[in-house]
Design a protein around this motif. Structure first.
Motif, mmCIF file in Angstrom:
data_model
loop_
_atom_site.group_PDB
_atom_site.id
_atom_site.type_symbol
_atom_site.label_atom_id
_atom_site.label_comp_id
_atom_site.label_asym_id
_atom_site.label_seq_id
_atom_site.Cartn_x
_atom_site.Cartn_y
_atom_site.Cartn_z
ATOM 1 N N LEU A 105 0.793 -1.163 -0.088
ATOM 2 C CA LEU A 105 -0.210 -0.007 0.134
ATOM 3 C C LEU A 105 0.873 1.166 -0.055
ATOM 4 O O LEU A 105 1.880 1.343 0.765
ATOM 5 N N VAL A 106 0.649 2.431 -0.858
ATOM 6 C CA VAL A 106 1.342 3.401 -1.068
ATOM 7 C C VAL A 106 0.449 4.630 -0.615
ATOM 8 O O VAL A 106 -0.786 4.915 -1.262
ATOM 9 N N ILE A 107 0.886 5.370 0.272
ATOM 10 C CA ILE A 107 -0.300 6.532 0.983
ATOM 11 C C ILE A 107 0.635 7.649 0.735
ATOM 12 O O ILE A 107 1.863 8.167 0.984
ATOM 13 N N SER A 108 0.100 8.690 -0.379
ATOM 14 C CA SER A 108 0.820 9.878 -0.699
ATOM 15 C C SER A 108 0.216 11.102 -0.089
ATOM 16 O O SER A 108 -1.087 11.202 0.343
ATOM 17 N N TYR A 109 0.967 12.289 0.072
ATOM 18 C CA TYR A 109 0.426 13.261 0.580
ATOM 19 C C TYR A 109 1.462 14.495 0.330
ATOM 20 O O TYR A 109 2.629 14.552 0.744
ATOM 21 N N GLY A 110 1.025 15.587 -0.240
ATOM 22 C CA GLY A 110 1.845 16.843 -0.605
ATOM 23 C C GLY A 110 2.865 16.577 -1.545
ATOM 24 O O GLY A 110 3.781 17.282 -2.013
ATOM 25 N N CYS A 111 2.582 15.553 -2.566
ATOM 26 C CA CYS A 111 3.536 15.354 -3.864
ATOM 27 C C CYS A 111 2.879 15.835 -4.984
ATOM 28 O O CYS A 111 1.701 16.031 -4.929
ATOM 29 N N HIS A 112 3.613 15.648 -6.086
ATOM 30 C CA HIS A 112 3.112 15.914 -7.415
ATOM 31 C C HIS A 112 2.077 14.719 -7.849
ATOM 32 O O HIS A 112 2.111 13.548 -7.159
ATOM 33 N N LYS A 113 1.357 14.996 -9.125
ATOM 34 C CA LYS A 113 0.607 13.794 -9.471
ATOM 35 C C LYS A 113 1.371 12.694 -9.766
ATOM 36 O O LYS A 113 2.397 12.738 -10.216
ATOM 37 N N LEU A 114 1.102 11.402 -9.482
ATOM 38 C CA LEU A 114 1.561 10.022 -9.600
ATOM 39 C C LEU A 114 1.070 9.765 -11.023
ATOM 40 O O LEU A 114 -0.321 9.311 -11.184
ATOM 41 N N GLN A 115 1.941 9.152 -11.970
ATOM 42 C CA GLN A 115 1.328 8.758 -13.232
ATOM 43 C C GLN A 115 1.150 7.445 -13.137
ATOM 44 O O GLN A 115 1.433 6.591 -12.388
ATOM 45 N N PRO A 116 -0.064 6.958 -14.119
ATOM 46 C CA PRO A 116 -0.444 5.769 -14.122
ATOM 47 C C PRO A 116 0.642 4.467 -14.454
ATOM 48 O O PRO A 116 0.757 3.471 -13.838
ATOM 49 N N ASN A 117 1.579 4.973 -15.345
ATOM 50 C CA ASN A 117 2.614 4.063 -15.441
ATOM 51 C C ASN A 117 3.520 3.875 -14.330
ATOM 52 O O ASN A 117 4.043 2.565 -14.228
ATOM 53 N N PHE A 118 3.745 4.761 -13.451
ATOM 54 C CA PHE A 118 4.632 4.685 -12.361
ATOM 55 C C PHE A 118 3.786 3.734 -11.343
ATOM 56 O O PHE A 118 4.368 2.823 -10.856
ATOM 57 N N MET A 119 2.581 4.007 -11.005
ATOM 58 C CA MET A 119 1.731 3.045 -10.145
ATOM 59 C C MET A 119 1.841 1.453 -10.738
ATOM 60 O O MET A 119 1.682 0.657 -9.715
ATOM 61 N N ALA A 120 1.499 1.311 -11.990
ATOM 62 C CA ALA A 120 1.566 0.109 -12.553
ATOM 63 C C ALA A 120 3.003 -0.464 -12.222
ATOM 64 O O ALA A 120 2.807 -1.714 -11.960
ATOM 65 N N ALA A 121 3.772 0.047 -12.324
ATOM 66 C CA ALA A 121 5.324 -0.425 -12.015
ATOM 67 C C ALA A 121 5.468 -0.855 -10.787
ATOM 68 O O ALA A 121 6.132 -1.743 -10.484
ATOM 69 N N VAL A 122 4.822 -0.305 -9.835
ATOM 70 C CA VAL A 122 5.086 -0.468 -8.263
ATOM 71 C C VAL A 122 4.185 -1.627 -7.941
ATOM 72 O O VAL A 122 4.533 -2.484 -6.900
ATOM 73 N N SER A 123 2.970 -1.949 -8.742
ATOM 74 C CA SER A 123 2.336 -3.054 -8.341
ATOM 75 C C SER A 123 1.696 -2.934 -6.907
ATOM 76 O O SER A 123 1.912 -4.124 -6.129
ATOM 77 N N ALA A 124 1.231 -1.939 -6.238
ATOM 78 C CA ALA A 124 0.721 -1.664 -5.193
ATOM 79 C C ALA A 124 -0.782 -0.802 -5.199
ATOM 80 O O ALA A 124 -1.106 -0.219 -6.279
ATOM 81 N N THR A 125 -1.564 -0.988 -4.138
ATOM 82 C CA THR A 125 -2.754 -0.194 -3.861
ATOM 83 C C THR A 125 -2.207 1.237 -3.649
ATOM 84 O O THR A 125 -1.272 1.373 -2.806
ATOM 85 N N PHE A 126 -2.702 2.218 -4.432
ATOM 86 C CA PHE A 126 -2.309 3.674 -3.772
ATOM 87 C C PHE A 126 -3.554 4.391 -3.298
ATOM 88 O O PHE A 126 -4.666 4.535 -3.897
ATOM 89 N N TRP A 127 -3.114 5.050 -2.294
ATOM 90 C CA TRP A 127 -4.339 6.041 -1.555
ATOM 91 C C TRP A 127 -3.575 7.290 -1.589
ATOM 92 O O TRP A 127 -2.408 7.552 -1.261
ATOM 93 N N ASN A 128 -4.415 8.377 -1.349
ATOM 94 C CA ASN A 128 -3.745 9.827 -1.498
ATOM 95 C C ASN A 128 -4.539 10.532 -0.270
ATOM 96 O O ASN A 128 -5.848 10.494 -0.274
ATOM 97 N N THR A 129 -3.754 11.327 0.382
ATOM 98 C CA THR A 129 -4.217 12.183 1.435
ATOM 99 C C THR A 129 -4.407 13.763 0.951
ATOM 100 O O THR A 129 -3.424 14.189 0.333
ATOM 101 N N HIS A 130 -5.651 13.991 1.145
ATOM 102 C CA HIS A 130 -5.807 15.393 0.439
ATOM 103 C C HIS A 130 -6.203 16.499 1.542
ATOM 104 O O HIS A 130 -7.223 16.024 2.359
ATOM 105 N N GLY A 131 -5.675 17.655 1.600
ATOM 106 C CA GLY A 131 -5.790 18.339 2.696
ATOM 107 C C GLY A 131 -7.269 19.296 2.389
ATOM 108 O O GLY A 131 -7.126 20.433 2.051
ATOM 109 N N GLY A 132 -8.412 18.580 2.474
ATOM 110 C CA GLY A 132 -9.633 19.369 2.260
ATOM 111 C C GLY A 132 -10.715 18.303 2.114
ATOM 112 O O GLY A 132 -10.440 16.980 2.116
ATOM 113 N N LEU A 133 -11.726 18.564 2.436
ATOM 114 C CA LEU A 133 -13.055 17.673 2.568
ATOM 115 C C LEU A 133 -13.672 17.520 0.966
ATOM 116 O O LEU A 133 -14.280 18.406 0.613
#
Length: 268
Positions: A105-133
């Protein structure tokens, strides 16, 4: 078991977030993106008073985040890390670093956009933390806009699945910190990061990465705020009109507005 990777920026709130989650004992590795200067220079050719408001606003942000988050250093977090730039965030070497630590599992917060080919290469579930509702406040500066629209109680944090749609993925978890008398706009924002990090760390303690909760689909599109939407002129309402006391006015019932309806897939 260490089976979660973090990808964050390097501003004070991001380092605090990483340190808080690392204390759960679940973080295997950490990718840190070097972000822009935390205290920006004011735009050229604005009037002196507006320039003063701009400098005051960002100086207060820096002072408030130091008060809440301290001078957290990368070495204080105590987990394997890799530092990247915006350009190398989605590079093959970054994907290989995450894969080496067998993160599921990969949890992101405060980075730039993660590209689809990058996420596919990692082979994990991706969740993002967003500073807003989400979906009410999506995009950029989403801890600023609730106070600007005189509903600071709508300041919060969202954990959602990472998709190509900006802050539009299914929701896993949301928090909104209680309003505290005397809080400024920046104190309210920092308090929300602090509160969310504490709550999420508790969720991670009990999380089974082989049986992740199903995200809750966002039912409305909401508003996506872009960087170009924010201008220094917006600071006049916060400081000149309301003296940065909007939280107190809500607590005194002089201002009213929506109440947040928080979602959590962990409780389904």
């Amino acid at each position: 078991m260490n089976d979660i990777c973090l990808i964050t920026g390097d501003h004070p709130r991001h380092l605090y977030f990483a340190k808080s989650l690392a204390e759960s004992g679940r973080i295997a590795c950490w990718v840190i993106e070097t972000r822009e200067h935390f205290v920006p220079a004011p735009p050229a050719n604005i009037d002196p008073h507006l320039r003063d408001l701009f400098d005051e606003h960002f100086a207060k942000r820096e002072n408030t985040e130091m008060k809440f988050f301290g001078n957290t250093r990368i070495s204080d977090v105590g987990i394997p890390y890799m530092q990247v730039t915006k350009e190398s965030l989605n590079a093959r070497q970054t994907a290989e670093f995450i894969a080496k630590h067998q993160s599921k599992l990969v949890i992101s917060y405060g980075c730039h956009k993660l590209q689809p080919n990058f996420m596919a290469a990692v082979s994990a579930t991706f969740w993002n933390t967003h500073g807003g509702l989400s979906p009410q406040y999506r995009g950029v500066a989403t801890h600023f806009w609730p106070s600007y629209f005189l509903e600071p109680q709508m300041t919060g944090m969202t954990l959602h699945e990472t998709t190509s749609q900006l802050d539009g993925g299914g929701i896993l978890f949301q928090t909104a910190a209680p309003l505290v008398r005397g809080d400024t706009l920046h104190a309210l924002a920092a308090r929300n990061v602090e509160y969310y990090a504490m709550q999420l760390s508790e969720k991670l303690n009990a999380l089974d990465v082989c049986n992740l909760p199903s995200p809750i689909k966002q039912k409305t599109y909401g508003k996506v705020f872009m960087a170009k939407d924010w201008r220094p002129e917006h600071l006049r309402l916060i400081y000149d009109v309301y003296g940065d006391s909007i939280v107190d006015l809500v607590l005194d019932s002089e201002l009213r507005g929506r109440e947040p309806e928080l979602l959590s897939a962990f409780d389904e």
